[in-house]
Design a protein around this motif. Sequence first.
Motif, PDB file in Angstrom:
ATOM      1  N   PRO A   1      54.946  52.401 -16.225  1.00 38.74           N
ATOM      2  CA  PRO A   1      53.520  52.120 -16.421  1.00 38.74           C
ATOM      3  C   PRO A   1      52.690  53.323 -15.974  1.00 38.74           C
ATOM      4  CG  PRO A   1      54.422  50.816 -14.602  1.00 38.74           C
ATOM      5  CD  PRO A   1      55.575  51.506 -15.245  1.00 38.74           C
TER       6      PRO A   1
ATOM      7  N   TYR B   1      40.836  48.024 -21.741  1.00 37.54           N
ATOM      8  CA  TYR B   1      42.302  48.137 -21.720  1.00 37.54           C
ATOM      9  C   TYR B   1      42.663  49.583 -21.471  1.00 37.54           C
ATOM     10  CZ  TYR B   1      47.185  48.316 -22.989  1.00 37.54           C
ATOM     11  OH  TYR B   1      48.541  48.522 -22.939  1.00 37.54           O
TER      12      TYR B   1
ATOM     13  N   GLY C   1      46.382  51.453 -20.927  1.00 37.22           N
ATOM     14  CA  GLY C   1      47.827  51.263 -20.737  1.00 37.22           C
ATOM     15  C   GLY C   1      48.596  52.359 -21.410  1.00 37.22           C
TER      16      GLY C   1
ATOM     17  N   ASP D   1      50.470  54.136 -24.042  1.00 41.24           N
ATOM     18  CA  ASP D   1      50.649  54.036 -25.486  1.00 41.24           C
ATOM     19  C   ASP D   1      52.143  54.144 -25.740  1.00 41.24           C
ATOM     20  OD1 ASP D   1      49.723  53.978 -28.232  1.00 41.24           O
ATOM     21  OD2 ASP D   1      50.401  56.069 -28.336  1.00 41.24           O
ATOM     22  N   ASP D   2      52.696  53.155 -26.435  1.00 44.94           N
ATOM     23  CA  ASP D   2      54.153  53.149 -26.595  1.00 44.94           C
ATOM     24  C   ASP D   2      54.658  54.478 -27.137  1.00 44.94           C
ATOM     25  OD1 ASP D   2      54.364  50.587 -25.750  1.00 44.94           O
ATOM     26  OD2 ASP D   2      54.387  49.720 -27.760  1.00 44.94           O
TER      27      ASP D   2
ATOM     28  N   TYR E   1      55.083  47.417 -16.547  1.00 40.60           N
ATOM     29  CA  TYR E   1      53.911  46.586 -16.280  1.00 40.60           C
ATOM     30  C   TYR E   1      52.817  47.014 -17.237  1.00 40.60           C
ATOM     31  CZ  TYR E   1      49.412  45.300 -14.325  1.00 40.60           C
ATOM     32  OH  TYR E   1      48.140  44.833 -14.190  1.00 40.60           O
ATOM     33  N   ASP E   2      52.112  46.049 -17.737  1.00 42.59           N
ATOM     34  CA  ASP E   2      50.971  46.331 -18.606  1.00 42.59           C
ATOM     35  C   ASP E   2      49.881  45.340 -18.227  1.00 42.59           C
ATOM     36  OD1 ASP E   2      49.868  47.524 -21.279  1.00 42.59           O
ATOM     37  OD2 ASP E   2      49.674  45.357 -21.492  1.00 42.59           O
TER      38      ASP E   2
ATOM     39  N   ARG F   1      47.848  43.876 -19.884  1.00 39.51           N
ATOM     40  CA  ARG F   1      47.728  42.745 -20.794  1.00 39.51           C
ATOM     41  C   ARG F   1      48.988  41.883 -20.820  1.00 39.51           C
ATOM     42  NH1 ARG F   1      45.254  42.461 -26.852  1.00 39.51           N
ATOM     43  NH2 ARG F   1      46.199  40.457 -27.360  1.00 39.51           N
TER      44      ARG F   1
ATOM     45  N   PHE G   1      46.243  49.049 -12.200  1.00 41.06           N
ATOM     46  CA  PHE G   1      45.602  48.875 -13.498  1.00 41.06           C
ATOM     47  C   PHE G   1      44.188  49.437 -13.391  1.00 41.06           C
ATOM     48  CE2 PHE G   1      42.828  45.309 -12.397  1.00 41.06           C
ATOM     49  CZ  PHE G   1      43.461  44.756 -11.302  1.00 41.06           C
TER      50      PHE G   1
END
Lengths: 677, 677
Positions: free
Chosen positions: A37, A65, A67, A69-70, A275-276, A278, A356
Motif C-alpha cells: 500500500p 480516494y 491509493g 494504482d494497480d 490495504y486500500d 476503499r 490512508f
Amino acid sequence: MKLFHYLFSLLTLLFLFQAKEGVSISPLQLITHPLDPLTKQEITLVQATVLKKYPTPPNHVFFHYVGLDDPDKTHVLKWASSGTKTPPQRSAFVVAIVNNSQIHELIINIKSSNVVSYKIHLDPGFPTLTLEEQSLAISLPLKYGPDVESINKRGLNLSEVVCSCFTVGWYGEAKSTRALRLECFSKNGTANIYVRPISGINILADLDTMKIVEYHDNVVEPVPKAENTEYRASHLKPPFSPRLHSFASHQPEGPGFTIKGHSISWANWKFHIGYDVRAGVIISTASIYDPEVHKSRQVLYRGYISELFVPYQDPGEEWYYKTFFDAGEFGFGQSMVSLEPLHDCPPQAQFLDVYFAASDGSPQHLENAICVFEQYGGISWRHTESGIPNEQIREVRSDVSLIVRSVVTVGNYDNVIDWEFKPSGSIKPSISLSGILEIKAVDITHTDQIKDDQHGTLVSEHSIGVYHDHYYIYHLDFDIDGVDNSFVKTNFKTVQVTDYNSSKRKSYWTTSSEVAKTESDAKTKLGFSPSEIVIVNPNKKTSTGNEVGYRLVPNAASHPLLREDDYPQRRGAFTNYNVWVTPYNKTEKWAGGLFVDQSHGDDTLAVWTKQNRGIENKDIVLWYVVGIHHVPCQEDFPIMPLLSTGFELRPTNFFERNPVLKTLSPDIVKWPGCGKP
Amino acid sequence: MKLFHYLFSLLTLLFLFQAKEGVSISPLQLITHPLDPLTKQEITLVQATVLKKYPTPPNHVFFHYVGLDDPDKTHVLKWASSGTKTPPQRSAFVVAIVNNSQIHELIINIKSSNVVSYKIHLDPGFPTLTLEEQSLAISLPLKYGPDVESINKRGLNLSEVVCSCFTVGWYGEAKSTRALRLECFSKNGTANIYVRPISGINILADLDTMKIVEYHDNVVEPVPKAENTEYRASHLKPPFSPRLHSFASHQPEGPGFTIKGHSISWANWKFHIGYDVRAGVIISTASIYDPEVHKSRQVLYRGYISELFVPYQDPGEEWYYKTFFDAGEFGFGQSMVSLEPLHDCPPQAQFLDVYFAASDGSPQHLENAICVFEQYGGISWRHTESGIPNEQIREVRSDVSLIVRSVVTVGNYDNVIDWEFKPSGSIKPSISLSGILEIKAVDITHTDQIKDDQHGTLVSEHSIGVYHDHYYIYHLDFDIDGVDNSFVKTNFKTVQVTDYNSSKRKSYWTTSSEVAKTESDAKTKLGFSPSEIVIVNPNKKTSTGNEVGYRLVPNAASHPLLREDDYPQRRGAFTNYNVWVTPYNKTEKWAGGLFVDQSHGDDTLAVWTKQNRGIENKDIVLWYVVGIHHVPCQEDFPIMPLLSTGFELRPTNFFERNPVLKTLSPDIVKWPGCGKP
C-alpha cells in the motif's frame, strides 16, 4: 514485528535526511513488494503533487480516494518470478473534488512526482465520502435553528444529541448534487446512540455547500429509552454473568510466520497483505509450496471484498433511501478500526498499521489495523484403523491455521473480516457481523399493538430492528498455476438405470462438467441445482490427467428479494447472481462501480458482463456474493453477538495428493508451570 | 477428572463388596442422571438377565444392541425439576439374536433384573452388526479355497491380504437372510488397505451360518500400487513438510467446566453427555441460565445423529450395493474410537470413557471416547463507536466456546462430531470428514484412457475415488421453555410498491410466518425459497410479545439425487427433505428405522410422517439433514484433509436481549515464562 517497526522508523529518518524538498522525497526503497500500500511518505508526495497542479488557494481540493494504482499484472508477476528486489515503478490513483464541483481522476507517477493523466468524471455517481465531510455534516443540525427547535419541542437537551449521516441513494432523479441525510440520536444515559433515534425529522445536507437544504419535522415518535442499551462494562451495574476462566498461551519457538514489509511466509504459504482505503485488506500473490515439485505454485493473484450492499426494507419516508454501499460510499478501508490486542486477536497475534489519506491529502495513521495469528485446536487429518488383525493404527495430525483479521465498522455495524489459510491449501474467508442494529422508533411497546407491517422486529419497547440484507461480494482473481484459467461448473445429474440386468439399482448420479466460454455461461444462482464450482488451469494437468484447480465450497446461498428494476437493485445488481466470472480488466475492481454514491447502476458487474466476453483459458476473476437476509431478534439488542458465515476455496486436483501427508503435528502441550513446556 | 475416576473406582469396589450374587449387583447409586448411559455393572446385569431367560447352552445368544431404554420424558423432567438425587427407575432395551434366527427385543428392568417385556421382530430388517461377527466374517475368505486360489492367481501373498465387510443393502428381494459382502485388500507395503482393493471378486457370507455362500471371481483389475499410500509418519521417509511451530497453553484457574458423572456445567450452560452404542454421543437436557429471570431455561431435551446414509454412485456389480447406513448397520457409538490426547483434542481437554456391550453381552471399555474442552480465540461481540464527538469507544468481548468432541470411524471414514456451546446461547453442531476414500481398482492410469463413465475421479493410477454422498440426520428434540413447542417457517416475500406517492422504492421484502399444523406442513426442502426455520414456544412470550424460540441457521442444503423409488432411496427416504418435524414419540428414534440392515424402508421418518400428525403446540422433534455430495479429488488421497460443515441453533427472541451483554472477557494472556501469567 518490533524489529520491523524499528527498521521502518530508521528508514523513515533516513529518507527525511535525504529529502531535498517536500515533493522530492523518494520513499521507494521502503517498498518491498509492488502491491505494498502507499506509504506515509508516498501519500505525502501524492498530496504535494496534486496540490502543485491545483494550488490552494485559490483552489479547494478534497481527496476522496488515494491509493496504489494497480501496477500491470504482467509486471508484478515478472517481478515476482525474477527475484529482483526493486519493484516496478509505482503510481497512485487519486479521486479529488476540486472547487466543490469537479470530480478529478488522476494518475500520479510516484517516482517522478508527475500527474501522468487526469480526467474529469461527468457521469452519474459520486466518490467515497471523506471522514472529514461526514464529521462536518453531522455537526450541522445542532447549529440549525429549526432543528434546535425540534429538539427542544421533544423535551431533549441539545448537549445530549448527536447526529449521524447516511447516503441518500438514487431514486430515478436525472441530476443530483452531493448530499447526505442526517439523523439525530439521544446519547442521554447511553453510548448506544443507534438505538435512541430522534425520529420524525428529515434532514438533507448539501455537501458542496455544507448546508442543510431540506428540513421537515413530521411525526413525533417517542425516543426509545436508554435503559438496558448501554454496552460498556464500565457503565454496567453488577451482577455480571458467570466468569469465563482465563487462558494463557505461549509459542516457545515464537510465531510460525514471518512478516517482511507486507509479505507473509508461513508454513507452505507465501502471500501479501495489502490495504486500500476503499477495499480494506487485500490478499495478493498467494502461492503454496508443493512438496512434489519442490516449488511454490500460484493460487490467488488478488482477493478482497469489492462491495457490501446493505438495503433496508422499510419503504417509508424516513427509511426507503437506506440502501448503503459500505465500500463505495464509506470506504471499507477507511472504516477499518484499531484492533484491541488480546480481545480482537489472541495474544500470539502480530499487528500491522495502515496509512490512508485524509480529506486534505495528508497521511493518517491507523494503529493495529490488521492482525495476523496462528490458531490451534483443530485436526488436519486422522484415521483409526481397526481392520487389520493384530494391528491398531491411529494417526492424527493437529491443524494450525493462519488468520489475517481486520474489523470494518461502518457506523453501527462491525464486520469482522477473516482470511484463514490452511497448510492443506484451503483458504477460508469469513465474515462475522456484530455491532448495533439500526432502530426505528415507534409508538408500540408490545406486538399486540401492531396493526400494519412494521418492517422489522419489535426488539425492545418503542424499538423496531428494521429488516435488511448484507451482501458482500468478493473479488477473487485466481491464477491457478498461471494466469490463464477456466471456469468449470460440474453439474450433478441423476442417471436412470434402464437395463436392470446390468444393475440392481434404478438410479445413480454422475457429473458432467461445463466449461464456461463466456461471461453469460458463468453467471450462477447457487442452491437451485447441485453443482460444484471450480477454477481450473486447462493447460496444466496432474500426472493422472485431471485439470488442476481450486473449488469454491459455498455457504447457504442468498438471493436478492427486491424487484430487478427497483433503483437500489439496479445499483446493487451484482447480487443478481451468486457467482460471476469476468476476464481480468484493471478497471473492473468495484462491483457496484467506481463512483457509487448516488450511482445509477451503469457501472456494475451486471453491466460489464453484458459484453459477454470470452473467459475460457484466460486471465479470469471469480466474483462471489455472500448474502445474509437479516431479520433482527431481541438477542441482537442492544449489541449483537457475532453471526458468522464463510466459504472455502479448496484445492481440487491441484496437488497430486494430500499436501499435508508429510506435515507433522506441531507440539501442542499443556504447560503446567515454569520452565520448558 | 482424575478425582472422578478415583471415586468411580472406589464406588465400584464398594458395590463388589456389597454384591451377593452375580445378578443382584445394584449399581444404581452410581447413576446421577436418568439419562446416564448404562454402566459397566448395568451391562453385566443386563447380560445376566438375558442369559437367565435364554441359558447358554443350549441357546446361542448374540447381543446386537444393549442400551438405556428411554425413561419417560415426563419422569426425567420431573426428576430434573424436583432436585431429588435418585433418578427414576432405569430399564435397558436389548436386541438379541437367539439361536441364529430369532431377533428378540427385550425391555429389562435393571433394579429388579426382570425381563419386563419381549417380542420377536418378524418384519424386514436386521439389527446392527456386532463387531465380533464382522471380525469373524472378514477372516472367512482367507480360509476359503477358491479365494486362496484367486489370491494366488493374482500373484499376491495370502499373508498380505486383509478383508473387510460391507452391508448388502436391499434390492427388492422378498425375503433375505443376514449376510455381508466381503472384499479383500493388499496390505503389502502400506497400512492403507482401502486404496489397494483386490477387485473382481464377489464374496457373500451368510451371518447365521458364518459361511461363504456366494463366490465369483470375475475380471482381474490390477491392484493399485502401494507407493504414496502410506500415512503413518513412522513409515514415511523424509523430507517432511515445513514444521509448524509449537504451542503451549495453560488455564491458571483450571477448566471453566465441571463434569459430575455425565452432567456438565459450564458458564451459563448445563447439559448431559450421554452415549449410546448406536447413536454415539447424545446431548440431553441442555438448559441455559437467563440472567434476566435468574434461572435456567430448557432448550434441547435431546440431540444426536440419528442416522448416516452413505450411498455410493457406481451401479456396477461390485459397487451397486454400497449404500451404507452407518448408524443403523454399524453403530455410530460402537464405531467411536479412542481420541488421541493433544492431537484429537487440545491439552485443556478432559476425557470421558464409555462402555458398550459386546456380542456376548459383556461390557467393553472404550477409553477417551469423548473429550470436552474450551476453545479460545474468537470474538463474542464488539463495537467501535466513532460517531460521538470527543469520545472514542471500543468494547470487545472475547469469546470462549465449549466443545464436546467424538470421532466415529466406520471402516475407512473418520467423522469428527463436535457439539459447540456458546455463552450467547448458540449451539453449533459440526461434522468434519477425514479418513480414507473407498477406491475402485481400474486398468486406467490417465484420464485420456477413460471412455465410459467411471463413476468417480481417477485420484491416482488405477484408483477411482467413487462418487458418493454423506447424509447425516440430526434428531433435535427441542423443549424451548417447556415441552410444548411449535414449528414456524418465516417466509420472505417481495412486496411491490404500487403507490409511488408513499415511497420512492418499487419494492421491499417482508416476512410472513406460518405455523406448521401437521407433519406435512413442516417438511421443507431448503434453499429453493428464502425462509427462516424457528422452533418457538407459543405459550411463552417476551415482554414485548415475541414468541420465544430458537432458529436453525442451516448450511448449504443438499438434496438426494437418486430416484425416489430406487431401493436405497426408499430406505434413506429421510433425506427427501432437509427439515422434518414429528410429535415426540419414544419409538421414533432412528430415522432409517430400528432394524436398518437390509430394511425395506417401511420404518423411516418418511413413513411415520405420512400419518400427518398434529405438531402445533406439542412436544415436537426437529429432524435436520446435513448432506454432502462427495466428488473425490486427488487431495483426498491417500488420506483426506478435514472437510467440515455445520449449522447453528441460535436463540431468537428467546432472551429479552443479548444474553452476553454482561459477560466479561476472560483473561487471555501471552505467558512468556514462569510464574503467574
